[in-house]
Design a protein around this motif. Structure first.
Motif, PDB file in Angstrom:
ATOM      1  N   ALA A   1       5.810  -4.460  -0.435  1.00 26.83           N
ATOM      2  CA  ALA A   1       5.922  -3.942  -1.803  1.00 26.83           C
ATOM      3  C   ALA A   1       4.590  -4.028  -2.550  1.00 26.83           C
ATOM      4  CB  ALA A   1       7.002  -4.706  -2.560  1.00 26.83           C
ATOM      5  N   LYS A   2       3.848  -5.128  -2.362  1.00 27.70           N
ATOM      6  CA  LYS A   2       2.579  -5.259  -3.069  1.00 27.70           C
ATOM      7  C   LYS A   2       1.585  -4.206  -2.606  1.00 27.70           C
ATOM      8  CE  LYS A   2       2.863 -10.181  -3.984  1.00 27.70           C
ATOM      9  NZ  LYS A   2       2.281 -11.512  -3.727  1.00 27.70           N
ATOM     10  N   MET A   3       1.461  -4.046  -1.312  1.00 25.65           N
ATOM     11  CA  MET A   3       0.519  -3.069  -0.780  1.00 25.65           C
ATOM     12  C   MET A   3       0.924  -1.659  -1.176  1.00 25.65           C
ATOM     13  SD  MET A   3      -2.237  -2.591   0.662  1.00 25.65           S
ATOM     14  CE  MET A   3      -2.848  -3.710   1.871  1.00 25.65           C
ATOM     15  N   THR A   4       2.216  -1.375  -1.167  1.00 27.61           N
ATOM     16  CA  THR A   4       2.699  -0.056  -1.549  1.00 27.61           C
ATOM     17  C   THR A   4       2.372   0.232  -3.005  1.00 27.61           C
ATOM     18  OG1 THR A   4       4.500  -0.273   0.037  1.00 27.61           O
ATOM     19  CG2 THR A   4       4.730   1.434  -1.646  1.00 27.61           C
ATOM     20  N   SER A   5       2.593  -0.743  -3.885  1.00 32.93           N
ATOM     21  CA  SER A   5       2.293  -0.529  -5.303  1.00 32.93           C
ATOM     22  C   SER A   5       0.797  -0.334  -5.524  1.00 32.93           C
ATOM     23  CB  SER A   5       2.814  -1.690  -6.147  1.00 32.93           C
ATOM     24  OG  SER A   5       2.148  -2.886  -5.794  1.00 32.93           O
TER      25      SER A   5
ATOM     26  N   LEU B   1      -1.336   0.982  -3.314  1.00 37.83           N
ATOM     27  CA  LEU B   1      -1.669   2.314  -2.817  1.00 37.83           C
ATOM     28  C   LEU B   1      -1.208   3.412  -3.771  1.00 37.83           C
ATOM     29  CD1 LEU B   1      -0.906   1.906   0.988  1.00 37.83           C
ATOM     30  CD2 LEU B   1      -3.139   2.098  -0.101  1.00 37.83           C
ATOM     31  N   ILE B   2      -0.021   3.252  -4.334  1.00 35.59           N
ATOM     32  CA  ILE B   2       0.476   4.242  -5.295  1.00 35.59           C
ATOM     33  C   ILE B   2      -0.406   4.263  -6.536  1.00 35.59           C
ATOM     34  CG2 ILE B   2       2.394   4.759  -6.862  1.00 35.59           C
ATOM     35  CD1 ILE B   2       4.279   3.844  -4.601  1.00 35.59           C
ATOM     36  N   THR B   3      -0.817   3.084  -7.011  1.00 32.74           N
ATOM     37  CA  THR B   3      -1.690   3.003  -8.183  1.00 32.74           C
ATOM     38  C   THR B   3      -3.031   3.682  -7.910  1.00 32.74           C
ATOM     39  OG1 THR B   3      -0.644   0.900  -8.787  1.00 32.74           O
ATOM     40  CG2 THR B   3      -2.761   1.429  -9.834  1.00 32.74           C
TER      41      THR B   3
ATOM     42  N   PHE C   1      -3.648   6.023  -5.728  1.00 38.56           N
ATOM     43  CA  PHE C   1      -3.404   7.456  -5.630  1.00 38.56           C
ATOM     44  C   PHE C   1      -3.278   8.097  -7.014  1.00 38.56           C
ATOM     45  CE2 PHE C   1      -0.396  11.016  -5.352  1.00 38.56           C
ATOM     46  CZ  PHE C   1      -1.111  11.854  -4.517  1.00 38.56           C
ATOM     47  N   ILE C   2      -2.522   7.458  -7.896  1.00 39.10           N
ATOM     48  CA  ILE C   2      -2.355   7.984  -9.257  1.00 39.10           C
ATOM     49  C   ILE C   2      -3.698   8.016  -9.987  1.00 39.10           C
ATOM     50  CG2 ILE C   2      -1.325   7.491 -11.522  1.00 39.10           C
ATOM     51  CD1 ILE C   2       1.165   6.505  -9.978  1.00 39.10           C
ATOM     52  N   LEU C   3      -4.504   6.970  -9.834  1.00 40.90           N
ATOM     53  CA  LEU C   3      -5.812   6.947 -10.480  1.00 40.90           C
ATOM     54  C   LEU C   3      -6.724   8.056  -9.939  1.00 40.90           C
ATOM     55  CD1 LEU C   3      -6.502   3.114 -10.724  1.00 40.90           C
ATOM     56  CD2 LEU C   3      -6.021   4.692 -12.599  1.00 40.90           C
ATOM     57  N   LEU C   4      -6.662   8.313  -8.645  1.00 36.35           N
ATOM     58  CA  LEU C   4      -7.453   9.398  -8.074  1.00 36.35           C
ATOM     59  C   LEU C   4      -7.027  10.759  -8.628  1.00 36.35           C
ATOM     60  CD1 LEU C   4      -7.780   8.290  -4.351  1.00 36.35           C
ATOM     61  CD2 LEU C   4      -9.612   8.482  -6.020  1.00 36.35           C
TER      62      LEU C   4
END
Length: 130
Positions: free
Chosen positions: A99-103, A105-107, A109-112
């Motif tokens: 869950a930590k790594m997924t969050s 990576l999602i963060t 991606f959103i910032l990019l």
């Protein structure tokens, strides 16, 4: 011979002294800048045209490949749904275990995505100012 060259040099000097070098008018400069901007705009539009053609060809190749695989391997809708279901279950299990790594990576991606949006808006504003 030297006298003849000296006379020619004197004539050239007198001609160049008569010529007045003037600064180009402001209308000339503005017209020149407008032509330069028009040429730059034409090149940009041409590049965008080729980008759009390339994008459409890639989409056609992707769809054509999918259709070829569908008919060549005689795939049914149930097998497609099974593949999607297995894929989503695998992704879900990986996401819940890490869950930590997924969050993170999602963060990222959103910032990019936000960075790309902001950069394109800034570039558009700069183009519109010119």
């Amino acid at each position: 011979m030297k006298e003849r060259e000296n006379r020619n040099d004197d004539k050239l000097r007198s001609l160049f002294q008569k010529i007045e070098l003037e600064q180009p008018s402001s209308s000339f400069e503005s017209k020149l800048m407008q032509r330069i901007q028009q040429e730059a705009l034409k090149r940009e539009q041409k590049a965008n045209h080729w980008y759009n053609i390339t994008f459409l060809l890639c989409c056609a190749a992707f769809i054509g490949t999918a259709i070829f695989v569908y008919f060549y391997y005689n795939i049914t809708w149930t097998s497609i749904s099974d593949v999607f279901q297995n894929t989503f279950q695998t992704i879900y299990s990986i996401a819940t275990k890490n869950a930590k790594m997924t969050s993170i990576l999602i963060t990222v991606f959103i910032l990019l995505v936000i960075d790309i949006i902001i950069r394109t808006r800034i570039a558009r504003k700069e183009r519109n100012r010119q």
